[in-house]
Motif scaffolding. Structure first.
Motif, PDB file in Angstrom:
ATOM      1  N   PHE A 207      -5.304   5.022  -4.584  1.00 23.49           N
ATOM      2  CA  PHE A 207      -5.876   3.705  -4.286  1.00 23.49           C
ATOM      3  C   PHE A 207      -5.296   2.679  -5.243  1.00 23.49           C
ATOM      4  O   PHE A 207      -4.881   3.018  -6.354  1.00 23.49           O
ATOM      5  N   THR A 208      -5.303   1.424  -4.835  1.00 22.71           N
ATOM      6  CA  THR A 208      -4.818   0.369  -5.711  1.00 22.71           C
ATOM      7  C   THR A 208      -5.673   0.318  -6.971  1.00 22.71           C
ATOM      8  O   THR A 208      -6.863   0.655  -6.929  1.00 22.71           O
TER       9      THR A 208
ATOM     10  N   TYR B 216      -8.213  -0.793  -9.562  1.00 19.41           N
ATOM     11  CA  TYR B 216      -9.448  -1.587  -9.451  1.00 19.41           C
ATOM     12  C   TYR B 216      -9.925  -1.775  -8.014  1.00 19.41           C
ATOM     13  O   TYR B 216     -10.591  -2.758  -7.703  1.00 19.41           O
ATOM     14  N   CYS B 217      -9.606  -0.848  -7.138  1.00 16.25           N
ATOM     15  CA  CYS B 217     -10.051  -0.924  -5.744  1.00 16.25           C
ATOM     16  C   CYS B 217     -11.583  -0.942  -5.720  1.00 16.25           C
ATOM     17  O   CYS B 217     -12.238  -0.003  -6.168  1.00 16.25           O
ATOM     18  N   GLU B 218     -12.142  -2.013  -5.206  1.00 16.00           N
ATOM     19  CA  GLU B 218     -13.596  -2.181  -5.186  1.00 16.00           C
ATOM     20  C   GLU B 218     -14.290  -1.226  -4.224  1.00 16.00           C
ATOM     21  O   GLU B 218     -15.492  -1.016  -4.314  1.00 16.00           O
ATOM     22  N   ASN B 219     -13.537  -0.637  -3.309  1.00 21.02           N
ATOM     23  CA  ASN B 219     -14.119   0.269  -2.328  1.00 21.02           C
ATOM     24  C   ASN B 219     -14.161   1.720  -2.796  1.00 21.02           C
ATOM     25  O   ASN B 219     -14.763   2.555  -2.133  1.00 21.02           O
ATOM     26  N   LEU B 220     -13.524   2.005  -3.913  1.00 19.78           N
ATOM     27  CA  LEU B 220     -13.396   3.378  -4.387  1.00 19.78           C
ATOM     28  C   LEU B 220     -14.519   3.766  -5.345  1.00 19.78           C
ATOM     29  O   LEU B 220     -14.808   3.054  -6.296  1.00 19.78           O
TER      30      LEU B 220
ATOM     31  N   TYR C 225       0.020   3.869  -2.436  1.00 17.62           N
ATOM     32  CA  TYR C 225      -1.394   4.237  -2.446  1.00 17.62           C
ATOM     33  C   TYR C 225      -1.769   4.862  -1.105  1.00 17.62           C
ATOM     34  O   TYR C 225      -2.447   4.252  -0.273  1.00 17.62           O
TER      35      TYR C 225
ATOM     36  N   LEU D 112       0.805  -1.227   0.000  1.00 21.83           N
ATOM     37  CA  LEU D 112       0.000   0.000   0.000  1.00 21.83           C
ATOM     38  C   LEU D 112       0.835   1.272   0.000  1.00 21.83           C
ATOM     39  O   LEU D 112       0.286   2.363  -0.129  1.00 21.83           O
TER      40      LEU D 112
ATOM     41  N   GLN E  17      -5.579   5.025   0.285  1.00 23.58           N
ATOM     42  CA  GLN E  17      -6.094   3.726   0.701  1.00 23.58           C
ATOM     43  C   GLN E  17      -5.393   3.259   1.972  1.00 23.58           C
ATOM     44  O   GLN E  17      -6.037   2.716   2.873  1.00 23.58           O
TER      45      GLN E  17
END
Length: 144
Positions: A100-101, A103-107, A70, A67, A73
Motif C-alpha cells: 500500500f502507499t 500512510y494509506c488511510e484505508n489500511l 503497491y 500504484l 492497493q
C-alpha cells in the motif's frame, strides 16, 4: 490459509458482529492457490456469509504508474472501479503494508507474525465505529 491465520478468524467475526452492513472482499494471496469455494470453506460461517468477491490479481490488469509499486492497493482499487464503488468507504486489513502507499488511510496493518491480534482488532473496531458515527456512507467494504 494456514492454521494460524484461520485461528484468528473468530476474532474478526466477533468485531464485525457489531457491524452487520460491512461486506468482505478477499485480497489474500491464498486466493491464488485454490478456488473461491475452497477459500470460503476455510472461513467460519459468519465471515463466509459476508464475502462478496475476491480482488483481481495484479498481473491481470494495467495499473496506474502511481500504484504500480503497491500491488495490494492497486488490486483493491481496481476491484472497486470494476464494481462501481470507487467512491465508497473501504478499509483493508493486511500484513504486508508495503503493498500500500505510505500512510494509506484505508489500511489497517497487521503484524506478519501476530496477524489479527487484539491490538489490530481494537484498531478495526475503532475505525468502523468512527465511520458509522459519521453516517455519511451507504456501502461499506472491508478488504482482507
Amino acid at each position: 490459509m494456514t492454521g494460524y491465520a484461520c485461528s484468528k478468524t473468530p476474532r474478526l467475526a466477533h468485531v464485525l458482529g457489531g457491524f452487520p452492513q460491512v461486506v468482505l472482499v478477499l485480497s489474500t494471496a491464498w486466493r491464488q492457490s485454490g478456488t473461491y469455494e475452497q477459500l470460503l470453506a476455510l472461513l467460519p460461517a459468519p465471515l463466509r456469509q459476508r464475502v462478496i468477491d475476491v480482488t483481481p490479481n495484479f498481473s491481470g490488469f494495467a495499473s496506474t504508474a502511481a500504484l504500480a509499486p503497491y500491488h495490494r492497493q492497486a488490486e483493491c482499487m481496481h476491484w472497486m472501479r470494476l464494481n462501481g464503488v470507487q467512491e465508497e468507504a473501504w478499509l483493508a486489513l493486511d500484513d504486508r503494508p508495503s503493498g500500500f502507499t505510505p500512510y494509506c488511510e484505508n489500511l489497517i496493518a497487521c503484524d506478519p507474525q501476530s496477524g489479527f491480534d487484539a491490538a489490530v482488532s481494537a484498531r478495526l473496531r475503532s475505525a468502523l465505529e468512527r465511520h458509522f458515527q459519521r453516517g455519511d456512507r451507504s456501502v461499506d467494504l472491508l478488504i482482507c
